[in-house]
Design an enzyme around this catalytic site. Structure first.
Site, mmCIF file in Angstrom:
data_model
loop_
_atom_site.group_PDB
_atom_site.id
_atom_site.type_symbol
_atom_site.label_atom_id
_atom_site.label_comp_id
_atom_site.label_asym_id
_atom_site.label_seq_id
_atom_site.Cartn_x
_atom_site.Cartn_y
_atom_site.Cartn_z
ATOM 1 N N ASP A 1 -10.697 13.521 -7.336
ATOM 2 C CA ASP A 1 -9.908 12.740 -6.569
ATOM 3 C C ASP A 1 -10.544 12.484 -4.870
ATOM 4 O OD1 ASP A 1 -7.660 11.416 -5.821
ATOM 5 O OD2 ASP A 1 -6.211 12.947 -6.391
ATOM 6 N N ASP B 1 -1.572 4.659 -8.505
ATOM 7 C CA ASP B 1 -0.626 5.776 -8.642
ATOM 8 C C ASP B 1 0.638 5.315 -9.099
ATOM 9 O OD1 ASP B 1 -2.234 7.806 -7.667
ATOM 10 O OD2 ASP B 1 -1.653 7.870 -5.623
#
Ligand code: DGJ
Length: 773
Positions: free
Chosen positions: A512, A582
């Protein structure tokens, strides 16, 4: 049809010869000619059948010493340029492949339109430095130590090695060299170009702009420019605008690729906005740092596309003997619209770029509990989820954020990559063993480039982050960016990850990256080297990824960046898949996934099925709708399985089993966007066709039916018209009149008639060639 016209040609030929009297053809010769023509006809008809994909799979580069013309050819494209009388590399042609026998004349610079308009601007050069009266976008700009800023490059020599070409250019006076590199791909005709500048003078110089390449298009006033723009939870919006004289600058100044705009472009000639028609030139940068692509239509309507490092705040100091390599800029040409452009790019990514290019393995079905448990991960809770995940057919179990340091929220812990002993009192091993015993492999979330102020790492090394001394350090998501350009930080990050992978049986890292840069200072570097951070950071990131892949060859990596903010052809050479957003709402995802597919292959796109109502917008959708939306990419499950009913578990099992059957087609096949998401239409349909046209999968979605209107007929594409395909409904309804089996021609021209009514409905079908198991 083609066969008929060929036989007619033979007839006419023989008759005319006969009419001519003397040279009547012998029967044997006529048969031979007929056979030759039949062979040609079948080759040509193969051409027609495969016109939507690539026809040839060879690549060739040649140089004609008489005309000084370079010809690069790959698949169906030709790319041609020459050395003109000023020793400049001048573009000639880029488009549909031309026969080798067609001669190309030597090229001459183009005069300006007035006496104060130097020809350097109207002449479309392959690579041009700032100097000598250049007003259009330069590829390279330097400042010498003595104050001179003029650089004028000329051709020196070249080297051809198979499908690779290097050309050496040199300044008219000084010992500054630029090597241009070209590689042409045999399967897609996509070219990879880059440049390397070398300082062979005896004084330092500063590179202030370095682009990989300029791509030149013919003069025209009817180009449409496509771009992908967005924001967090709203990535991958396709934008379209007409080109006109002037310059459009696409760029990221964020230190990385961003979701604001992706380093991809397409330029379509004409106004049809076609998935299927029109010439399209497209390209993407292979660089994960700050970047720029300038799209400029000059005053005589010629279009140039120049891309490389962002020139903003850029300065790369080159001591004598040093050199700097640009990123690689990839570009291609498609004759059959935007659909073909993305299919070529997908194919190139899968066979020439990604780590699995030589040995593609289907992406496994993954489970991740981020949306279900957030930071509340612990051994017992994850084991329960693992058992449930295994039961529905998941193949990879991933622990997301929260497993390390004092990471109970996003305020602390980043940088401390030791297992949290409260959450996992026995380390990760018992959970990993359990996951393996359930038949799944194990994955772990990391965010190695970041640090929270509240962490042992930051307390020990506050100087390791990007910063300007004495100035505030802006935090985003409560975190700062470690300066990976520093050798000690690079060594630390590699060491941590290498240790994690060496001491645990880990098959997958979700890597990430949850913020952009601010205050990009590198105070410990020499003053003249501090701005090298823009290049050295990314090179070290690539270095760590590459080194990890060598040391741990079984490990796969996902590029995730607070959604889809770091997806580009640079990071994709070192990672196996990307997280596009997301936003996991299945309806929003249709548009997000559609945009993503313009530049990147569906097989590289992770897509989760999550809970309903979705946390992003509160929208409620059925589980089948959520599955079918996610099954268009690489399938993941991100729901709280503890809350699923027995019926939902059974539904999930069925869909996952179906997905495993169709995933090679979805992940590796040719994608046709049959009906694209649009605010004006409630319908979306995609089709994926396997490489040999043996199978096709169709997904159809309905937002909401209105006024009793029927779902429009859906005409498939890319099938073999002459063979029969059996139809299997995976989910949803078709109108009763649809046959169980019909020819490719039938499915493509008569079409499919879905019976979808209501809100958020979906269907999926599989078509398989008769006789294929
Ligand atoms: C952002 C990612 O996009 C999410 O999937 C999740 O991994 C969080 N970060 C964790 O902090």
């Amino acid at each position: 049809m083609l066969f008929l016209s060929m036989t007619w040609t033979v007839e006419r030929f023989s008759r005319s010869k006969k009419l001519g009297g003397n040279n009547a053809m012998s029967r044997g010769r006529r048969t031979l000619l007929l056979l030759c023509l039949l062979l040609m006809a079948s080759l040509l008809s193969a051409h027609t059948l495969r016109a939507d994909n690539s026809i040839r799979t060879d690549a060739k580069i040649s140089y004609d010493p008489q005309t000084h013309v370079f010809r690069l050819a790959g698949a169906d494209i030709s790319y041609i340029f020459g050395v003109n009388e000023r020793q400049q590399l001048q573009s000639i042609y880029w488009g549909q492949r031309l026969p080798d026998a067609d001669s190309i004349a030597s090229v001459h610079s183009v005069g300006g339109s007035s006496s104060f308009d130097p020809p350097i601007n109207a002449t479309q050069q392959e690579y041009v430095a700032w100097g000598g009266g250049l007003y259009v976008t330069p590829d390279v700009k330097v400042t010498f130590a003595d104050g001179n800023r003029d650089l004028v490059l000329q051709y020196v020599s070249h080297q051809i090695d198979g499908n690779h070409l290097n050309i050496l250019l040199k300044d008219v006076q000084r010992e500054v060299y630029v090597t241009l590199s070209y590689t042409v791909d045999a399967e897609t005709g996509i070219l990879a170009r880059s440049a390397r500048i070398e300082n062979r003078t005896n004084a330092a110089l500063t590179v202030e702009e370095l682009n990989a390449a300029t791509w030149n298009l013919p003069a025209a006033s009817d180009y449409q420019l496509y771009q992908l723009t967005g924001k967090w939870a709203g990535e991958w919006n396709l934008q379209r605008q007409s080109m006109h004289p002037g310059k459009t600058m696409m760029e990221s100044r964020r230190g990385s690729t961003g979701d604001e705009i992706n380093p991809w472009f397409a330029l379509e000639r004409g106004v049809s906005q076609g998935e299927q028609s029109d010439d399209v030139w497209f390209g993407a940068l292979g660089w994960s740092g700050s970047w720029q692509i300038a799209i400029e239509q000059d005053y005589v309507h010629q279009t140039r596309i120049t891309g490389g490092y962002s020139g903003f705040d850029f300065a790369y100091h080159l001591a004598p003997g040093e050199s700097l390599h640009s990123p690689t800029f990839y570009a291609g040409f498609a004759q059959h619209g935007m659909g073909e452009a993305s299919r070529l790019l997908h194919r190139y990514e899968l066979h020439a770029l990604v780590p699995q290019r030589a040995n593609w393995r289907p992406r496994p079905v993954l489970y991740n509990s981020w949306e279900a448990t957030g930071f509340d991960v612990d051994e017992a809770g994850q084991e329960v989820l693992a058992e449930k995940a295994a039961r529905i057919g998941v193949e990879r179990f991933v622990i997301d954020d929260g497993w390390f340091g004092q990471r109970n929220s996003d305020h602390a812990g980043l940088g401390d990559w030791n297992v949290n002993s409260k959450k996992f009192p026995h380390g990760l091993k018992p959970l990993i063993d359990k996951v393996h015993s359930l038949g799944m492999d194990f994955g772990l979330w990391v965010e190695p480039e970041m640090v929270n102020a509240d962490s042992d790492l930051y307390r020990a090394h506050p100087d390791w982050v990007l910063n300007f001394p004495g100035r505030p350090r802006t935090e985003e998501r409560n975190q700062m960016v470690l300066n990976l350009a520093r050798p000690d930080v690079r060594a630390y990050v590699y060491g941590v990850l290498d240790h994690l992978l060496s001491s645990h049986d880990i098959a997958f890292l979700k890597w990430d990256y949850n913020r952009n840069w601010s205050e990009p200072g590198w105070p410990s570097a020499a003053l003249e080297d501090q701005k090298k951070v823009y290049v050295d950071y990314v090179q070290n990131l690539y270095g760590i990824l590459a080194q990890l892949r060598v040391a741990h060859p079984g490990v796969e990596i996902e590029s995730c960046s607070g959604g889809g903010a770091r997806v580009d052809l640079g990071i994709l050479q070192l990672t196996d898949e990307a997280w596009p957003s997301d936003n996991t709402d299945p309806f929003d995802r249709l548009a997000i996934q559609n945009g993503f597919s313009y530049a990147y292959a569906p097989g590289l796109m992770m897509s989760w099925v999550t809970d309903s109502p979705n946390w992003v917008n509160g929208r409620a959708t059925s589980l089948p709708y959520r599955f079918l939306s996610s099954m268009q990419g690489s399938l993941g499950i991100g729901a709280n399985l503890n809350q699923w009913s027995a019926e939902e578990i059974q539904t999930a099992k069925t869909f996952i089993a179906q997905y495993k059957l169709i995933r090679p087609i979805v992940q590796q096949g040719s994608l046709y966007r049959l009906i694209e998401p649009s605010g004006d239409s409630p319908y979306v349909v995609t089709e994926s066709v396997s490489r040999e046209r043996q199978q096709a999968v169709v997904f159809a979605f309905l937002h909401s039916s209105q006024q009793r209107l029927a779902y429009p007929p859906v005409y498939l594409r890319g099938l073999d018209p002459e063979v029969n395909y059996r139809l299997k409904v995976l989910d949803g309804n078709l109108n009763g009149s649809v046959p169980a089996s019909a020819s490719g021609a039938f499915w493509m021209h008569y079409g499919l008639h879905f019976n979808l009514r209501g809100d958020y409905e979906a269907a999926a079908l599989l078509l398989e060639k008769e006789g294929v198991q």
